[in-house]
Motif scaffolding. Structure first.
Motif, PDB file in Angstrom:
ATOM      1  N   LEU A  37     -14.048   5.629   5.957  1.00 20.50           N
ATOM      2  CA  LEU A  37     -13.198   5.463   5.015  1.00 20.50           C
ATOM      3  C   LEU A  37     -13.464   5.459   3.753  1.00 20.50           C
ATOM      4  CD1 LEU A  37     -10.111   4.204   4.859  1.00 20.50           C
ATOM      5  CD2 LEU A  37     -11.142   2.056   4.598  1.00 20.50           C
ATOM      6  N   PRO A  38     -13.039   6.290   2.900  1.00 18.97           N
ATOM      7  CA  PRO A  38     -13.384   6.406   1.442  1.00 18.97           C
ATOM      8  C   PRO A  38     -13.409   5.214   0.832  1.00 18.97           C
ATOM      9  CG  PRO A  38     -11.684   7.861   1.881  1.00 18.97           C
ATOM     10  CD  PRO A  38     -11.855   7.265   2.980  1.00 18.97           C
ATOM     11  N   SER A  39     -14.191   5.162  -0.506  1.00 19.37           N
ATOM     12  CA  SER A  39     -14.445   3.722  -1.109  1.00 19.37           C
ATOM     13  C   SER A  39     -13.091   3.163  -1.638  1.00 19.37           C
ATOM     14  CB  SER A  39     -15.423   3.889  -2.137  1.00 19.37           C
ATOM     15  OG  SER A  39     -14.993   4.703  -2.972  1.00 19.37           O
ATOM     16  N   PHE A  40     -12.386   4.203  -1.909  1.00 20.90           N
ATOM     17  CA  PHE A  40     -10.654   3.599  -2.482  1.00 20.90           C
ATOM     18  C   PHE A  40      -9.893   3.247  -1.184  1.00 20.90           C
ATOM     19  CE2 PHE A  40     -10.989   8.104  -2.494  1.00 20.90           C
ATOM     20  CZ  PHE A  40      -9.936   8.639  -1.481  1.00 20.90           C
ATOM     21  N   GLY A  41     -10.325   3.529  -0.041  1.00 19.87           N
ATOM     22  CA  GLY A  41      -9.309   3.602   1.253  1.00 19.87           C
ATOM     23  C   GLY A  41      -8.732   2.115   1.377  1.00 19.87           C
ATOM     24  N   TRP A  42      -9.751   1.144   1.202  1.00 20.79           N
ATOM     25  CA  TRP A  42      -9.189  -0.292   1.484  1.00 20.79           C
ATOM     26  C   TRP A  42      -8.138  -0.646   0.486  1.00 20.79           C
ATOM     27  CZ3 TRP A  42     -10.309  -3.831   4.849  1.00 20.79           C
ATOM     28  CH2 TRP A  42     -10.041  -5.203   4.746  1.00 20.79           C
ATOM     29  N   ALA A  43      -8.330  -0.311  -0.765  1.00 19.76           N
ATOM     30  CA  ALA A  43      -7.213  -0.654  -1.795  1.00 19.76           C
ATOM     31  C   ALA A  43      -6.111  -0.031  -1.344  1.00 19.76           C
ATOM     32  CB  ALA A  43      -7.682  -0.417  -3.047  1.00 19.76           C
ATOM     33  N   MET A  44      -6.056   1.275  -0.993  1.00 15.56           N
ATOM     34  CA  MET A  44      -4.769   1.839  -0.665  1.00 15.56           C
ATOM     35  C   MET A  44      -4.054   1.642   0.795  1.00 15.56           C
ATOM     36  SD  MET A  44      -4.402   3.798  -3.205  1.00 15.56           S
ATOM     37  CE  MET A  44      -3.261   5.052  -2.954  1.00 15.56           C
ATOM     38  N   LEU A  45      -4.973   1.154   1.681  1.00 14.61           N
ATOM     39  CA  LEU A  45      -4.617   0.965   2.839  1.00 14.61           C
ATOM     40  C   LEU A  45      -4.157  -0.527   3.403  1.00 14.61           C
ATOM     41  CD1 LEU A  45      -7.231   2.707   5.284  1.00 14.61           C
ATOM     42  CD2 LEU A  45      -4.756   3.566   4.539  1.00 14.61           C
ATOM     43  N   VAL A  46      -4.651  -1.520   2.348  1.00 20.57           N
ATOM     44  CA  VAL A  46      -4.251  -3.031   2.816  1.00 20.57           C
ATOM     45  C   VAL A  46      -2.749  -3.106   2.288  1.00 20.57           C
ATOM     46  CG1 VAL A  46      -4.577  -5.131   1.938  1.00 20.57           C
ATOM     47  CG2 VAL A  46      -6.185  -3.820   2.683  1.00 20.57           C
ATOM     48  N   PRO A  47      -2.150  -2.731   1.167  1.00 19.94           N
ATOM     49  CA  PRO A  47      -1.057  -2.690   1.004  1.00 19.94           C
ATOM     50  C   PRO A  47       0.053  -2.222   1.941  1.00 19.94           C
ATOM     51  CG  PRO A  47      -2.047  -2.018  -0.894  1.00 19.94           C
ATOM     52  CD  PRO A  47      -2.943  -1.910   0.057  1.00 19.94           C
ATOM     53  N   LEU A  48      -0.288  -0.873   2.514  1.00 19.91           N
ATOM     54  CA  LEU A  48       0.564  -0.476   3.576  1.00 19.91           C
ATOM     55  C   LEU A  48       0.684  -1.343   4.823  1.00 19.91           C
ATOM     56  CD1 LEU A  48      -0.659   3.223   3.340  1.00 19.91           C
ATOM     57  CD2 LEU A  48       1.620   2.360   2.718  1.00 19.91           C
ATOM     58  N   GLU A  49      -0.568  -1.990   5.177  1.00 22.56           N
ATOM     59  CA  GLU A  49      -0.337  -3.007   6.245  1.00 22.56           C
ATOM     60  C   GLU A  49       0.203  -4.116   6.111  1.00 22.56           C
ATOM     61  OE1 GLU A  49      -4.301  -4.599   8.739  1.00 22.56           O
ATOM     62  OE2 GLU A  49      -4.151  -5.363   6.759  1.00 22.56           O
ATOM     63  N   GLN A  50       0.052  -4.621   4.843  1.00 22.48           N
ATOM     64  CA  GLN A  50       0.984  -5.933   4.506  1.00 22.48           C
ATOM     65  C   GLN A  50       2.377  -5.849   4.025  1.00 22.48           C
ATOM     66  OE1 GLN A  50      -1.340  -7.198   0.875  1.00 22.48           O
ATOM     67  NE2 GLN A  50      -2.732  -8.312   2.177  1.00 22.48           N
TER      68      GLN A  50
END
Length: 169
Positions: A37-50
């Protein structure tokens, strides 16, 4: 609230040290922590999950980046299989970004590794101390968010009788 200059200095130095340590640690352990997962991935994926599928512009706001940056990041996540695009049912010209099964798995894997790091970092803490730290960090983050929305007054423009912390506002 009025902070003494000593407390203010210790607080800002502590936050700076924590930020610096996290950044240095992040570079050293990025592969362990995020896998592919790219370093920016967390910040982009969590809102999609939530919040579920959303437009790129909403993801940009959630991640705190410009829409053009978010667009490039979403494209990279899409190429890697972490997100999928689908037509926006309300506007066929636009698309919604959705978390893929690989994205769900990447978040779960990252949470597990982050949890292991937290346990290791706090191995000599009590549960109460860890809960207290968590509450205080959440309170600090909320305060930083509020402070970031207020204009900063340069010390040279403060009235002579202003408290020392007024420049921070």
């Amino acid at each position: 609230m009025h902070l003494t200059p000593e407390t203010s200095e210790r607080l800002t130095a502590g936050v700076a040290r924590l930020t610096r340590t996290a950044r240095q640690l992040g570079h050293r352990v990025a592969a362990d922590l995020y896998g592919d997962l790219p370093s920016f991935g967390w910040a982009m994926l969590v809102p999609l999950e939530q919040d579920g599928p959303q437009r790129c512009s909403a993801l940009a706001v959630a991640a705190g980046v410009d829409v053009s940056v978010a667009s490039r990041q979403v494209a990279a996540l899409e190429r890697a299989g972490y997100v999928q695009r689908q037509p926006d049912p309300r506007d066929g010209r636009a698309s919604l970004i959705n978390l893929s099964a690989a994205g769900v798995a990447a978040l779960a894997r990252t949470r597990e590794v982050r949890g292991q790091w937290a346990v290791a970092a706090l191995d000599d803490w009590t549960e109460g101390e860890a809960r207290q730290l968590t509450a205080l960090l959440e309170k600090l983050a909320d305060g930083l968010d509020r402070a970031g929305r207020r204009p900063v007054v340069p010390p040279s423009r403060l009235p002579a009788d202003a408290p020392p912390t007024a420049a921070v506002r």
